[in-house]
Design a protein around this motif. Structure first.
Motif, PDB file in Angstrom:
ATOM      1  N   GLY A  26      -6.115  -9.190  -5.780  1.00  0.00           N
ATOM      2  CA  GLY A  26      -5.943 -10.502  -5.181  1.00  0.00           C
ATOM      3  C   GLY A  26      -5.609 -11.602  -6.166  1.00  0.00           C
ATOM      4  N   SER A  27      -5.503 -11.257  -7.465  1.00  0.00           N
ATOM      5  CA  SER A  27      -5.209 -12.274  -8.479  1.00  0.00           C
ATOM      6  C   SER A  27      -3.712 -12.554  -8.551  1.00  0.00           C
ATOM      7  CB  SER A  27      -5.704 -11.805  -9.856  1.00  0.00           C
ATOM      8  OG  SER A  27      -4.993 -10.661 -10.282  1.00  0.00           O
ATOM      9  N   SER A  28      -3.366 -13.710  -9.120  1.00  0.00           N
ATOM     10  CA  SER A  28      -1.956 -14.070  -9.274  1.00  0.00           C
ATOM     11  C   SER A  28      -1.272 -13.128 -10.273  1.00  0.00           C
ATOM     12  CB  SER A  28      -1.845 -15.520  -9.759  1.00  0.00           C
ATOM     13  OG  SER A  28      -2.535 -15.698 -10.993  1.00  0.00           O
ATOM     14  N   GLU A  29      -2.045 -12.612 -11.240  1.00  0.00           N
ATOM     15  CA  GLU A  29      -1.461 -11.700 -12.222  1.00  0.00           C
ATOM     16  C   GLU A  29      -1.002 -10.399 -11.570  1.00  0.00           C
ATOM     17  OE1 GLU A  29      -4.299 -13.208 -12.588  1.00  0.00           O
ATOM     18  OE2 GLU A  29      -4.116 -14.497 -14.358  1.00  0.00           O
ATOM     19  N   ARG A  30      -1.823  -9.868 -10.648  1.00  0.00           N
ATOM     20  CA  ARG A  30      -1.402  -8.640  -9.955  1.00  0.00           C
ATOM     21  C   ARG A  30      -0.192  -8.920  -9.071  1.00  0.00           C
ATOM     22  NH1 ARG A  30      -5.290  -4.306  -6.847  1.00  0.00           N
ATOM     23  NH2 ARG A  30      -5.961  -4.024  -9.012  1.00  0.00           N
ATOM     24  N   GLY A  31      -0.180 -10.062  -8.396  1.00  0.00           N
ATOM     25  CA  GLY A  31       0.986 -10.417  -7.581  1.00  0.00           C
ATOM     26  C   GLY A  31       2.243 -10.547  -8.420  1.00  0.00           C
ATOM     27  N   GLU A  32       2.096 -11.104  -9.626  1.00  0.00           N
ATOM     28  CA  GLU A  32       3.240 -11.239 -10.528  1.00  0.00           C
ATOM     29  C   GLU A  32       3.759  -9.873 -10.967  1.00  0.00           C
ATOM     30  OE1 GLU A  32       4.354 -13.409 -14.809  1.00  0.00           O
ATOM     31  OE2 GLU A  32       2.381 -13.653 -13.895  1.00  0.00           O
ATOM     32  N   ALA A  33       2.848  -8.919 -11.182  1.00  0.00           N
ATOM     33  CA  ALA A  33       3.261  -7.569 -11.560  1.00  0.00           C
ATOM     34  C   ALA A  33       4.085  -6.920 -10.446  1.00  0.00           C
ATOM     35  CB  ALA A  33       2.038  -6.716 -11.882  1.00  0.00           C
ATOM     36  N   TRP A  34       3.646  -7.075  -9.197  1.00  0.00           N
ATOM     37  CA  TRP A  34       4.412  -6.536  -8.063  1.00  0.00           C
ATOM     38  C   TRP A  34       5.779  -7.219  -7.950  1.00  0.00           C
ATOM     39  CZ3 TRP A  34       3.350  -2.151  -5.866  1.00  0.00           C
ATOM     40  CH2 TRP A  34       2.037  -1.691  -5.758  1.00  0.00           C
ATOM     41  N   ALA A  35       5.805  -8.535  -8.175  1.00  0.00           N
ATOM     42  CA  ALA A  35       7.071  -9.268  -8.084  1.00  0.00           C
ATOM     43  C   ALA A  35       8.048  -8.817  -9.172  1.00  0.00           C
ATOM     44  CB  ALA A  35       6.806 -10.773  -8.206  1.00  0.00           C
ATOM     45  N   ASN A  36       7.553  -8.616 -10.385  1.00  0.00           N
ATOM     46  CA  ASN A  36       8.415  -8.145 -11.476  1.00  0.00           C
ATOM     47  C   ASN A  36       8.933  -6.735 -11.197  1.00  0.00           C
ATOM     48  OD1 ASN A  36       8.031 -10.514 -12.906  1.00  0.00           O
ATOM     49  ND2 ASN A  36       6.289  -9.730 -14.054  1.00  0.00           N
ATOM     50  N   SER A  55       6.836  -5.698   0.481  1.00  0.00           N
ATOM     51  CA  SER A  55       7.268  -4.389   0.954  1.00  0.00           C
ATOM     52  C   SER A  55       6.872  -3.277  -0.013  1.00  0.00           C
ATOM     53  CB  SER A  55       8.786  -4.377   1.178  1.00  0.00           C
ATOM     54  OG  SER A  55       9.482  -4.521  -0.038  1.00  0.00           O
ATOM     55  N   LEU A  56       6.859  -3.581  -1.309  1.00  0.00           N
ATOM     56  CA  LEU A  56       6.443  -2.567  -2.289  1.00  0.00           C
ATOM     57  C   LEU A  56       4.960  -2.245  -2.133  1.00  0.00           C
ATOM     58  CD1 LEU A  56       8.292  -3.454  -5.612  1.00  0.00           C
ATOM     59  CD2 LEU A  56       8.762  -1.597  -4.023  1.00  0.00           C
ATOM     60  N   ARG A  57       4.133  -3.276  -1.952  1.00  0.00           N
ATOM     61  CA  ARG A  57       2.707  -3.036  -1.750  1.00  0.00           C
ATOM     62  C   ARG A  57       2.473  -2.203  -0.492  1.00  0.00           C
ATOM     63  NH1 ARG A  57       1.842  -8.619  -2.986  1.00  0.00           N
ATOM     64  NH2 ARG A  57       1.341  -8.981  -0.807  1.00  0.00           N
ATOM     65  N   ASP A  58       3.191  -2.534   0.578  1.00  0.00           N
ATOM     66  CA  ASP A  58       3.048  -1.782   1.821  1.00  0.00           C
ATOM     67  C   ASP A  58       3.486  -0.333   1.637  1.00  0.00           C
ATOM     68  OD1 ASP A  58       2.145  -4.086   2.990  1.00  0.00           O
ATOM     69  OD2 ASP A  58       4.059  -4.589   3.945  1.00  0.00           O
ATOM     70  N   ARG A  59       4.575  -0.122   0.886  1.00  0.00           N
ATOM     71  CA  ARG A  59       5.054   1.237   0.660  1.00  0.00           C
ATOM     72  C   ARG A  59       4.044   2.045  -0.145  1.00  0.00           C
ATOM     73  NH1 ARG A  59       8.066   5.034   3.044  1.00  0.00           N
ATOM     74  NH2 ARG A  59       8.637   6.648   1.546  1.00  0.00           N
ATOM     75  N   TYR A  60       3.445   1.400  -1.145  1.00  0.00           N
ATOM     76  CA  TYR A  60       2.453   2.128  -1.947  1.00  0.00           C
ATOM     77  C   TYR A  60       1.235   2.490  -1.102  1.00  0.00           C
ATOM     78  CZ  TYR A  60      -1.405   3.185  -4.937  1.00  0.00           C
ATOM     79  OH  TYR A  60      -2.503   3.802  -5.482  1.00  0.00           O
TER      80      TYR A  60
END
Length: 252
Positions: A26-36, A55-60
């Motif tokens: 739930g941190s911004s750092e994890r969100g940034e990793a998914w975005a990158n 969509s990547l999180r949902d696919r995983y």
């Protein structure tokens, strides 16, 4: 987009590079990793990806549910050894890393809560000891006797002095409580600052590694491009030379 096994394998391989499990859920750092990761996949030339951070999180999560269901079914089966694919191996590694990271976060939270509880207990015992010692110091024996006018005046003066000392003790007790609260707040603030600094350093190291890796890949691609261009030029020269020879023979 339509996902294939090749898409999933490539996606999970890139996921091990960005390592989103290293950051708090739930941190911004994890969100940034998914975005990158989504940006990286969008630039892939081998396979076409049309994905977003969500969509990547949902696919995983979908792949994780499928993998865990498959593991349960394999455990229930008797004597059956299904094929273990590259996708299965990647999912096993990634699921394990997410679980270990979550467990480490839980243990860290418990440790912080334990330290806070210990500080509260020390503070409580200290305050109780201080209060009890003050009460013992100011306890006065009560004796029944007849009092004269002078005794009454002396008693009143003594009572005023005792009450004054009690007020001083109460003020000292409140002061002690404020000092302990202040120390507790400073400790909590330092703990949070240390945690933020540690996460900041981890993030900076991760970004630096990502940048270095991307730079190395770009250099490799550039070298391959230069080699291909050199080979193409050599082929063109050879072709030109061959055409020149053929023209000479044709003219004879």
């Amino acid at each position: 987009m339509k996902w294939s096994e090749a898409h999933d394998v490539h996606f999970l391989k890139e996921m091990t590079y960005f390592e989103p499990w290293l950051h708090k859920k739930g941190s911004s750092e994890r969100g940034e990793a998914w975005a990158n990761l989504a940006t990286r996949l969008g630039k892939c030339n081998e396979l076409k990806f049309r994905v977003t951070q969500r969509s990547l999180r949902d696919r995983y999560l979908l792949q994780e549910r499928r993998y865990k269901k498959k593991v349960v079914e394999e455990e229930k089966s008797s004597g059956i050894s299904p094929e273990f694919t590259e996708l299965d191996q990647l999912m096993e590694d990634i699921v394990t890393m997410f679980e270990e990271a979550d467990q480490a976060e839980v243990e860290k939270k418990k440790e912080v809560e334990k330290e806070a509880a210990e500080i509260q207990e020390v503070r409580r015992v200290s305050l109780e000891s201080f209060k009890e010692s003050r009460e013992r110091e100011h306890e006065q024996p009560k004796k029944k006797k007849r009092t004269s006018g002078a005794d009454a005046i002396s008693f009143i003066k003594e009572k005023i002095q005792v009450e004054g000392k009690q007020k001083e003790s109460e003020l000292e007790l409140k002061k002690q409580e404020m000092e302990l609260k202040k120390e507790e707040m400073i400790w909590e603030r330092n703990l949070k600052e240390q945690e933020l600094e540690m996460r900041k350093k981890e993030h900076e190291e991760r970004v630096s590694q990502q940048q270095n890796s991307a730079k190395l890949q770009e250099q490799t691609l550039q070298q391959m491009h230069n080699m291909n261009m050199a080979m193409l030029q050599q082929q063109q020269q050879q072709t030109q030379t061959l055409l020149t020879l053929l023209q000479k023979f044709a003219s004879k």
